[in-house]
Enzyme design. Sequence first.
Site, PDB file in Angstrom:
ATOM      1  N   GLN A 154      51.478  44.799  47.825  1.00 36.52           N
ATOM      2  CA  GLN A 154      51.953  43.496  48.303  1.00 36.52           C
ATOM      3  C   GLN A 154      51.590  43.262  49.765  1.00 36.52           C
ATOM      4  O   GLN A 154      51.131  42.189  50.136  1.00 36.52           O
ATOM      5  CB  GLN A 154      53.477  43.384  48.132  1.00 36.52           C
ATOM      6  CG  GLN A 154      53.928  42.932  46.766  1.00 36.52           C
ATOM      7  CD  GLN A 154      54.071  44.090  45.794  1.00 36.52           C
ATOM      8  OE1 GLN A 154      53.870  45.238  46.135  1.00 36.52           O
ATOM      9  NE2 GLN A 154      54.407  43.772  44.563  1.00 36.52           N
ATOM     10  N   ASN A 211      60.234  37.036  39.310  1.00 36.02           N
ATOM     11  CA  ASN A 211      59.820  36.345  38.092  1.00 36.02           C
ATOM     12  C   ASN A 211      60.899  36.506  37.017  1.00 36.02           C
ATOM     13  O   ASN A 211      61.964  37.068  37.272  1.00 36.02           O
ATOM     14  CB  ASN A 211      58.443  36.840  37.627  1.00 36.02           C
ATOM     15  CG  ASN A 211      58.474  38.283  37.138  1.00 36.02           C
ATOM     16  OD1 ASN A 211      59.544  38.839  36.848  1.00 36.02           O
ATOM     17  ND2 ASN A 211      57.319  38.907  37.049  1.00 36.02           N
ATOM     18  N   GLU A 229      62.040  40.125  36.121  1.00 39.24           N
ATOM     19  CA  GLU A 229      62.811  40.715  37.211  1.00 39.24           C
ATOM     20  C   GLU A 229      64.219  40.104  37.285  1.00 39.24           C
ATOM     21  O   GLU A 229      65.209  40.820  37.465  1.00 39.24           O
ATOM     22  CB  GLU A 229      62.056  40.533  38.536  1.00 39.24           C
ATOM     23  CG  GLU A 229      60.786  41.383  38.584  1.00 39.24           C
ATOM     24  CD  GLU A 229      59.606  40.791  39.337  1.00 39.24           C
ATOM     25  OE1 GLU A 229      58.489  41.273  39.116  1.00 39.24           O
ATOM     26  OE2 GLU A 229      59.786  39.842  40.120  1.00 39.24           O
ATOM     27  N   HIS A 269      59.554  32.429  40.149  1.00 37.81           N
ATOM     28  CA  HIS A 269      58.285  31.915  39.615  1.00 37.81           C
ATOM     29  C   HIS A 269      58.057  32.427  38.203  1.00 37.81           C
ATOM     30  O   HIS A 269      58.435  33.548  37.860  1.00 37.81           O
ATOM     31  CB  HIS A 269      57.101  32.259  40.523  1.00 37.81           C
ATOM     32  CG  HIS A 269      56.868  33.727  40.712  1.00 37.81           C
ATOM     33  ND1 HIS A 269      56.169  34.494  39.821  1.00 37.81           N
ATOM     34  CD2 HIS A 269      57.253  34.570  41.679  1.00 37.81           C
ATOM     35  CE1 HIS A 269      56.124  35.737  40.239  1.00 37.81           C
ATOM     36  NE2 HIS A 269      56.784  35.825  41.371  1.00 37.81           N
ATOM     37  N   THR A 270      57.504  31.563  37.373  1.00 38.15           N
ATOM     38  CA  THR A 270      57.137  31.969  36.021  1.00 38.15           C
ATOM     39  C   THR A 270      55.842  31.258  35.668  1.00 38.15           C
ATOM     40  O   THR A 270      55.352  30.420  36.433  1.00 38.15           O
ATOM     41  CB  THR A 270      58.268  31.644  35.024  1.00 38.15           C
ATOM     42  OG1 THR A 270      57.954  32.258  33.765  1.00 38.15           O
ATOM     43  CG2 THR A 270      58.430  30.138  34.787  1.00 38.15           C
ATOM     44  N   ASP A 329      52.213  37.854  44.600  1.00 41.46           N
ATOM     45  CA  ASP A 329      52.291  38.050  46.063  1.00 41.46           C
ATOM     46  C   ASP A 329      51.765  36.828  46.801  1.00 41.46           C
ATOM     47  O   ASP A 329      52.283  36.445  47.855  1.00 41.46           O
ATOM     48  CB  ASP A 329      51.454  39.267  46.491  1.00 41.46           C
ATOM     49  CG  ASP A 329      51.759  40.475  45.639  1.00 41.46           C
ATOM     50  OD1 ASP A 329      52.889  40.560  45.138  1.00 41.46           O
ATOM     51  OD2 ASP A 329      50.855  41.313  45.464  1.00 41.46           O
TER      52      ASP A 329
HETATM   53  P1  AMP Z   1      54.063  38.268  38.739  1.00 41.78           P
HETATM   54  O1  AMP Z   1      54.836  37.947  37.499  1.00 41.78           O
HETATM   55  O2  AMP Z   1      54.914  38.575  39.906  1.00 41.78           O
HETATM   56  O3  AMP Z   1      52.928  39.197  38.549  1.00 41.78           O
HETATM   57  O4  AMP Z   1      53.356  36.896  39.141  1.00 41.78           O
HETATM   58  C1  AMP Z   1      52.613  36.247  38.220  1.00 41.78           C
HETATM   59  C2  AMP Z   1      52.772  34.767  38.459  1.00 41.78           C
HETATM   60  O5  AMP Z   1      51.480  34.239  38.630  1.00 41.78           O
HETATM   61  C3  AMP Z   1      53.382  34.036  37.283  1.00 41.78           C
HETATM   62  O6  AMP Z   1      54.752  33.914  37.416  1.00 41.78           O
HETATM   63  C4  AMP Z   1      52.682  32.692  37.329  1.00 41.78           C
HETATM   64  O7  AMP Z   1      53.469  31.787  38.093  1.00 41.78           O
HETATM   65  C5  AMP Z   1      51.387  32.960  38.087  1.00 41.78           C
HETATM   66  N1  AMP Z   1      50.226  32.938  37.202  1.00 41.78           N
HETATM   67  C6  AMP Z   1      49.936  33.841  36.236  1.00 41.78           C
HETATM   68  N2  AMP Z   1      48.807  33.509  35.598  1.00 41.78           N
HETATM   69  C7  AMP Z   1      48.345  32.372  36.176  1.00 41.78           C
HETATM   70  C8  AMP Z   1      47.206  31.522  35.957  1.00 41.78           C
HETATM   71  N3  AMP Z   1      46.325  31.788  34.993  1.00 41.78           N
HETATM   72  N4  AMP Z   1      47.069  30.436  36.758  1.00 41.78           N
HETATM   73  C9  AMP Z   1      47.966  30.179  37.735  1.00 41.78           C
HETATM   74  N5  AMP Z   1      49.055  30.934  37.966  1.00 41.78           N
HETATM   75  C10 AMP Z   1      49.249  32.016  37.211  1.00 41.78           C
HETATM   76  C1  GLC Z   2      51.757  46.676  43.064  1.00 36.09           C
HETATM   77  C2  GLC Z   2      50.628  47.632  42.735  1.00 36.09           C
HETATM   78  C3  GLC Z   2      49.372  47.291  43.480  1.00 36.09           C
HETATM   79  C4  GLC Z   2      49.013  45.836  43.306  1.00 36.09           C
HETATM   80  C5  GLC Z   2      50.205  44.949  43.593  1.00 36.09           C
HETATM   81  C6  GLC Z   2      49.897  43.516  43.244  1.00 36.09           C
HETATM   82  O1  GLC Z   2      52.121  46.828  44.397  1.00 36.09           O
HETATM   83  O2  GLC Z   2      51.010  48.938  43.043  1.00 36.09           O
HETATM   84  O3  GLC Z   2      48.329  48.117  43.044  1.00 36.09           O
HETATM   85  O4  GLC Z   2      47.955  45.479  44.144  1.00 36.09           O
HETATM   86  O5  GLC Z   2      51.339  45.352  42.856  1.00 36.09           O
HETATM   87  O6  GLC Z   2      51.026  42.729  43.304  1.00 36.09           O
END
Ligand code: AMP
Ligand code: GLC
Length: 454
Positions: A112, A291, A294, A341-342, A439
């Site tokens: 991150q 998200n 989480e 966020h989702t 991130d």
């Molecule tokens: P995380 O769940 O923390 O890995 O963050 C992923 C977030 O990225 C999701 O909650 C979505 O809001 C966003 N995301 C995932 N896929 C896409 C995509 N194809 N285009 C735009 N946003 C996306």
């Molecule tokens: C976690 C992973 C790392 C990745 C990051 C992305 O920190 O360990 O490899 O770059 O998530 O959010």
Amino acid sequence: MSWDALYSSAFDKVRENIGKIDGVLLAYNTNIDAIKYLDSVDLERRIERVGKDGVLRYSEELPEKITSVEHLLGGILWSIRRGKAAELFVESCTVRFYMKQWGWDELRMGGQVGIMANLLGGVYNVPVIAHVPQISRLQAALFKDGPIYVPKLENGKLNLVHPKEFRADEENCIHYIYEFPRGFRVFDFEAPRENRFIGAADDYNPNVYIRPEFTEHFEEIAKKAELGIISGLQTLTRENYREPFEEMVRHLEILNARNVPVHLEFAFTADETVRRALIDVLGNFHSVGLNEVELASIMEVMGEKGLAGKLLADDPVDPVAVTEAILKLAERTGVKRIHFHTYGYYLALTDYGGDFVRDALLFAALAAAAKAKLGDVRSIDDVVKAIDVPVNEKAGAVEERLTGEYGMKDGIAEIDGYQLSFAPTKIVARPKSTVGIGDTISSSAFVGEFALRP
Ligand code: AMP
Ligand code: GLC
């Protein structure tokens, strides 16, 4: 106003004001991401070579950590079958060597902190101070040019230098990222969504190793910060969390005494003891980002099992269930801002009001679309170009539900003395990769909000 108009005006406002932010402290996790785009034939062959039955076992239930190749391939298969992200620590040298020989398609900044440092400092030109547990030559080379600094002790004096100027030869912390697209097939399994499995060949970040520059000189480092973002606590366990937690709380106290608002990037924390400990300290943060998975995991340990179930039931997740959950979290902890966020939309609950909260979410959605499309955001022009990505079609129903339930207008509603802000997001149909989008969203929205504050 239409969402297109709101998007475009939010971008202009953030671009104009982001230069006001002078100093964001980012701690603690930075690593190297070795990204491998999976190939079905290759993966099937590897699974058959080590024994399909042994691998399938771990695709039903994830092991706690990776100590064999069966664990690694089973973990990858676990993610593919569910379209869900997972990350495990790779303990065994043999598996580390296996992953190294399997290779990668791309080396990218990871963790991150690393990802946010490159975005905030390298793209938005906002000065950042980053905690980088190990500054190897490769790690340093992955930092973009720009106002990105790490503290360096020289003759007992603390200087801030760009990581490339740090010139140490510390260890490589490599996370192998196995990415797969939606519809990816292995044997009879098909990935319902694009995602990734991560094997962390890294002895520093999983234990939240904190560098001596930070343990010994944090007061001085904190003087340079206007905002803070803390991340990387997700891999801690009940065995090892106490020491880094104590140090983190000490850092928070120093930042709070200086009125520096700090954001916690939550990330999936498998260990329940650590998750509870995070909820207990959340009131010391200004803000938290998370998200649906989480948030559900937090509701679980808060005894809200029904609500946790609702958060995982539908796609996109019911925004009224989300609002109920974040209200409970705000009441329980006193945290002032919760950014959810989702896939398809974002919500922010704040104990203060103003359009700028929503505008910062819209800016973040543009940055996320740029990241999804390109894998790496190179310039602010990449962000503005994402305006052309269409708004997720399912977000209309989400907005109607919020309008019906809370009288939301232009993405803003008042609930129980809080403001709820909504952004329908832009979804890239075939993203280059998925790692780091979360991130990008959280850091853009948090810093963007402070840039826009009246
Ligand atoms: P995380 O769940 O923390 O890995 O963050 C992923 C977030 O990225 C999701 O909650 C979505 O809001 C966003 N995301 C995932 N896929 C896409 C995509 N194809 N285009 C735009 N946003 C996306
Ligand atoms: C976690 C992973 C790392 C990745 C990051 C992305 O920190 O360990 O490899 O770059 O998530 O959010």
